[in-house]
Design an enzyme around this catalytic site. Structure first.
Site, PDB file in Angstrom:
ATOM      1  N   SER B   8       0.853  -1.190   0.000  1.00 54.78           N
ATOM      2  CA  SER B   8       0.000   0.000   0.000  1.00 54.78           C
ATOM      3  C   SER B   8       0.888   1.238   0.000  1.00 54.78           C
ATOM      4  CB  SER B   8      -0.902   0.022   1.232  1.00 54.78           C
ATOM      5  OG  SER B   8      -1.525   1.294   1.339  1.00 54.78           O
ATOM      6  N   HIS B   9       0.332   2.344  -0.459  1.00 59.68           N
ATOM      7  CA  HIS B   9       1.060   3.619  -0.400  1.00 59.68           C
ATOM      8  C   HIS B   9       1.338   4.032   1.031  1.00 59.68           C
ATOM      9  CE1 HIS B   9       0.454   4.050  -4.635  1.00 59.68           C
ATOM     10  NE2 HIS B   9       0.982   5.258  -4.636  1.00 59.68           N
ATOM     11  N   SER B  10       0.501   3.522   1.944  1.00 59.10           N
ATOM     12  CA  SER B  10       0.674   3.840   3.355  1.00 59.10           C
ATOM     13  C   SER B  10       1.171   2.601   4.081  1.00 59.10           C
ATOM     14  CB  SER B  10      -0.651   4.295   3.957  1.00 59.10           C
ATOM     15  OG  SER B  10      -0.678   4.042   5.341  1.00 59.10           O
ATOM     16  N   ASP B  66      -2.403  -1.618  -3.924  1.00 57.18           N
ATOM     17  CA  ASP B  66      -3.499  -0.634  -3.911  1.00 57.18           C
ATOM     18  C   ASP B  66      -3.613   0.158  -5.218  1.00 57.18           C
ATOM     19  OD1 ASP B  66      -1.409   1.150  -3.274  1.00 57.18           O
ATOM     20  OD2 ASP B  66      -2.257   1.807  -1.368  1.00 57.18           O
TER      21      ASP B  66
END
Lengths: 233, 126
Positions: B8-10, B66
């Site tokens: 995920s980007h996070s 994502d």
């Protein structure tokens, strides 16, 4: 270090400086339709790339380009990493025999192919491809059909890229983060196409400067006249 | 056993998704990875490559992703890595839950786990 290697290092340095100067501008463009990270990502990535290539001793052009690409892949953190960095790494192999008209065309074509492949984007998707396709096609045609010197072919490619950037404004994004906005992406200039143009402009400007400097230094300076020895001394 | 990597980007989102999926299949290795390496939002191929190595026990990995750069960077990481891995084209959280359950099956393969992850696209919530 060869003249060509020094030139490519100078280009990487100049691109880093230019993108640092354009950081805010690219961030503004990306804030309108994306996640507002393009300015920071590009400035940071290229600054690291400039440092990495500076540390290379006694190397060739392909290695400089590959090192810049690898650094971008590790440092950018956004889609520009695999697109700009990954494509540079992949295309760098075309420069194994140094910079010639043929290797430059092959490099440009391979770079474009990797970007469109990895990003799965085509002209009209409102991405960097809109600047890259006209630039690469114009460069190739200028060299292979019009028989122009590489520097003039590059100047024409920059003009073509500029038109490509303008073309991204009225169209709707169908790739990348901007595509989530649907019709709201219409009327905005694509940040990736814009940074691609900045890179090409810097490549042209830096190469021109170095060519001009070479011309200036290649003018024969008249040898200093040695005074005749004083027979009396 | 097939391993899972959640990209995920996070980093926090990746960890949270891995936690949710692990509830259903504690014996499956689910490796979360994310962030730009500078405590910001993004993805880095080197980090994803390390996650592949961690999650792989020799049977390969299914990668859940994502958005945009997560897909491209996972692609780059798989190219660089010696681990046999495939990306599942499905929603990252529901896909991870489906994949985790599929990976616990006695005859699970890379392809069957990916298929189950991608089947999460068709889950009706209402």
């Amino acid at each position: 270090m060869t003249e060509q290697t020094a030139a490519v290092k100078a280009v990487v340095r100049a691109i880093a400086e230019r993108l640092e100067a354009e950081r805010e501008h690219l961030t503004d463009l990306d804030s309108a339709i994306g996640d507002a990270d393009h300015g920071g990502n590009m400035a940071r990535g290229w600054a690291e790339a400039a440092t990495a290539v500076e540390d290379l001793d006694d190397t060739d052009v392909a290695t400089v380009v590959k090192t810049a690409g690898r650094t971008l892949m590790s440092e950018v953190g956004g889609a520009s990493g695999p697109l700009y960095g990954g494509s540079l790494v992949f295309a760098s192999a075309e420069l194994d025999d140094g910079l010639t008209d043929e290797t430059l065309v092959a490099f440009a074509e391979t770079y474009l192919e990797k970007v469109t492949d990895r990003g799965d984007a085509a002209v009209g998707d409102q991405t960097m491809v809109d600047a890259l396709v006209p630039a690469v096609h114009t460069f190739k045609k200028s060299i292979e059909v019009d028989d122009l010197p590489a520097i003039e072919a590059l100047a024409k490619a920059v003009d073509a890229a500029e038109r490509g950037v303008a073309f991204t404004v009225p169209i709707r994004a169908s790739k990348g983060r901007a595509s989530y906005l649907g019709w709201r992406s219409v009327g905005h200039q694509d940040p990736g196409a814009t940074s691609t143009l900045f890179i090409l402009e810097t490549l042209l400007a830096t190469t021109r400067e170095r060519l001009d400097a070479d011309l200036a230094s290649s003018v024969d300076a008249t040898s200093p006249v040695t005074p005749e020895e004083d027979p009396e001394a | 056993m097939i391993g899972l990597v959640v990209v995920s980007h996070s980093e926090q989102a990746a960890q949270g998704i891995a936690e949710v999926a692990a509830e259903m299949a504690e014996e499956v290795t689910i490796e979360p990875v994310g962030g730009n390496g500078d405590s910001g939002i993004g993805t880095v191929p080197d980090d994803i490559e390390n996650a592949l190595t961690t999650a792989d026990d020799g049977d390969g990995c299914v990668v859940l992703v994502d958005l945009g750069s997560a897909v491209m960077n996972a692609d780059v990481a798989i190219e660089m890595s010696d681990v046999e891995a495939v990306i599942a084209d499905g929603p990252v959280l529901e896909g991870a839950v489906n994949a985790a359950i599929a990976a616990t099956g006695p005859n699970a393969t890379l392809e069957s786990v990916r298929e189950q992850a991608e089947a999460a696209r068709d889950i009706d919530k209402l």
